[in-house]
Design a protein around this motif. Sequence first.
Motif, PDB file in Angstrom:
ATOM      1  N   TYR A 255      52.793  25.519  64.779  1.00 31.31           N
ATOM      2  CA  TYR A 255      52.520  24.281  65.536  1.00 31.31           C
ATOM      3  C   TYR A 255      51.571  24.572  66.684  1.00 31.31           C
ATOM      4  N   ASN A 258      48.024  25.027  65.370  1.00 34.47           N
ATOM      5  CA  ASN A 258      47.455  23.754  64.903  1.00 34.47           C
ATOM      6  C   ASN A 258      47.092  22.824  66.048  1.00 34.47           C
ATOM      7  N   ASN A 259      47.651  23.082  67.217  1.00 30.31           N
ATOM      8  CA  ASN A 259      47.404  22.227  68.376  1.00 30.31           C
ATOM      9  C   ASN A 259      46.839  23.019  69.557  1.00 30.31           C
ATOM     10  N   ARG A 262      45.196  21.509  72.659  1.00 33.29           N
ATOM     11  CA  ARG A 262      46.034  20.864  73.662  1.00 33.29           C
ATOM     12  C   ARG A 262      46.535  21.839  74.713  1.00 33.29           C
TER      13      ARG A 262
END
Length: 637
Positions: A255, A258-259, A262
């Motif tokens: 996760y 993939n981010n 951010r």
Amino acid sequence: MLEFFRRHSRLVMILLFVLVVPSFVFFGVADYQSFNTNEVPLVNVNKQKITQQDFNRSWTQRLNELRESQGQAFDVSKTDTPEAREQWLNALTDRMVVEQTAVNDKFSAPASLVRLQISQLPQAQENGKFSMEAYNRFLTSVGMTAEQYEAYVRNYESLGLVVNPIADNVILPAATLGAIEKSMTEERLVRFRFISAEQFVKDVTLSDDELKQWYEQHNKAFEIPDYVNLDYVLLNQDAAVAQVQTPAEAELETYYKNNLARFSTVERRHLKHIQVADLAKAQEIVAKAKQDPAQFDALAKEFSLDAGTKNSGGDLGMIRRGEIPELDTTVFALAQPGISEPVKMGNDYHVFQVVTIEAGTVKSFAEVKDEVTKEVRLQLASDKFAHLATELTRLVQEQRDSLAPVVDQLGLKVQEVAGISRTGLLSKEEVGDKAVAGTELAKIFDTPRVREVAFSADVYNQQLNSGVIELSPSEFLVVRVKDKVAKHIPTLDQIKGLAESRLKTEKASALAQKDGDSVLAQAQLNATTDGFEPAVPVSRIATNLPDNVLTKVMDAPSDKLPFYVGLSVDNGYLLARIESVTPEKPELKNLFQQFKSRLASIVGVEASKAYTHNLRAKNKVEFLPAAKEAIAGEQKQ
């Protein structure tokens, strides 16, 4: 009359509330009453009756209409009151009296009026015109034939012929209307001074005997109403998250990757620029700027074609990498602050100065692991919440005599709150430490919807689980009565702190009044403005003041100004200094014109009520003992 007009808003609401008796309540009343001869009668009107069932059915219908129109703001405790039920029963009685008068005196609406009303039926309009197809659809929706509906309209309009001419033809005498207008359009310039009782509390002392004697005289004011303690289950985001296990480390890292954007900050640079038309001029400016970077602002002012920035040294502020793609391989390629080579953008050339560099950062997985864990759990909890909501709804309906299945099968916690009455929440001083008042949960349990459910027949009388109460799309509540506590007057020991507080406030208010009377007397002697607020305009039509204050100010003599008045108010004493009076102020006269027609309507309604009351005298109207029980609500539980 003046007070009547000034309070017209509240009165109109009451009148509208009473006058919207469902149109079908008495339509065909004679046809069905013969089948209900064993029902409890509340009112006899000649040979017809208003029964308990008639009243309950129409009153429930009205409450449902209000509940639908007001939504979450609907508070049954403030609506389903003895006063409101009495008004409703009187309205039903008046309706029946008018109906019998229409029949006995042969009032009949002409066919032309019936056709007009049908042609204006909103449900029968298409493109602003009457449509027979739409009318037929309406008839189907209400389950009536054209003949039946025409008979209903004729009946309804016939009732209007009895009363409407009274209401529609009220004429206020010119002298009366003039006196009202004169009073309503007078404006007074007033200064106020408030003497708070709170400042005198420190001067109040109480003995035990004094408190005991006072409480014996005032204990009725401390009566605690019927209330319930509730077991409840609250399903929200937190409850769903609590049932979601922490994902594996590998899932969290995936996760994170993939981010990654951010958890990163993009490089930013503080830039200035000089815009010119040709490459040679740009190269010349680059040479001068590199030779002496301090002269960049002056070069921008002399040569830049950008009128918006040239006088500020070409300042562009902070620019992120990627914000202007042409700069990524040029200006952002500079390792240190400095001057760029010319950059062609459009038809012009730009020379940039990098003033400062704010490097981008990427937070490591270790740094953001807690944040990533929380986000992943929230996403998983969304699906869990939907499952729990479905199962919660099923379980509380299938096994309504216990919340145990909710605990056993869903793992949700049953919690307890205390002190919920029909009209609000009781304080900790009144019901103990588990009182919900003053806690974060108060906003939930003080909502009208929740209190209404807690005192509904199933939950309060039969002590069954409530259905699921949707507080919001992400917050569901189920309640169950744990204890029912009847209204009672507590002992002084149980309520001592609250009693002391109220007695101190009462005595402090008396001290505030005494001080206020002294200040008033002194002000009347020397016409002082010391301690008074700036003057404000006050009028009967455009001022939001408590009734007693407005009356005191507007009724005070105005022949000798300034004039002072004083009165006790909540939590203190209020003085008013009336400085000037403006009769018939133009702005208020314009405002009054807007209320003239409304005033006539209110008086018309009062006249029609008086006429209906006279009609009662011509009919045999008898309120039976059961009516008192219906008004008190004793047959509703």
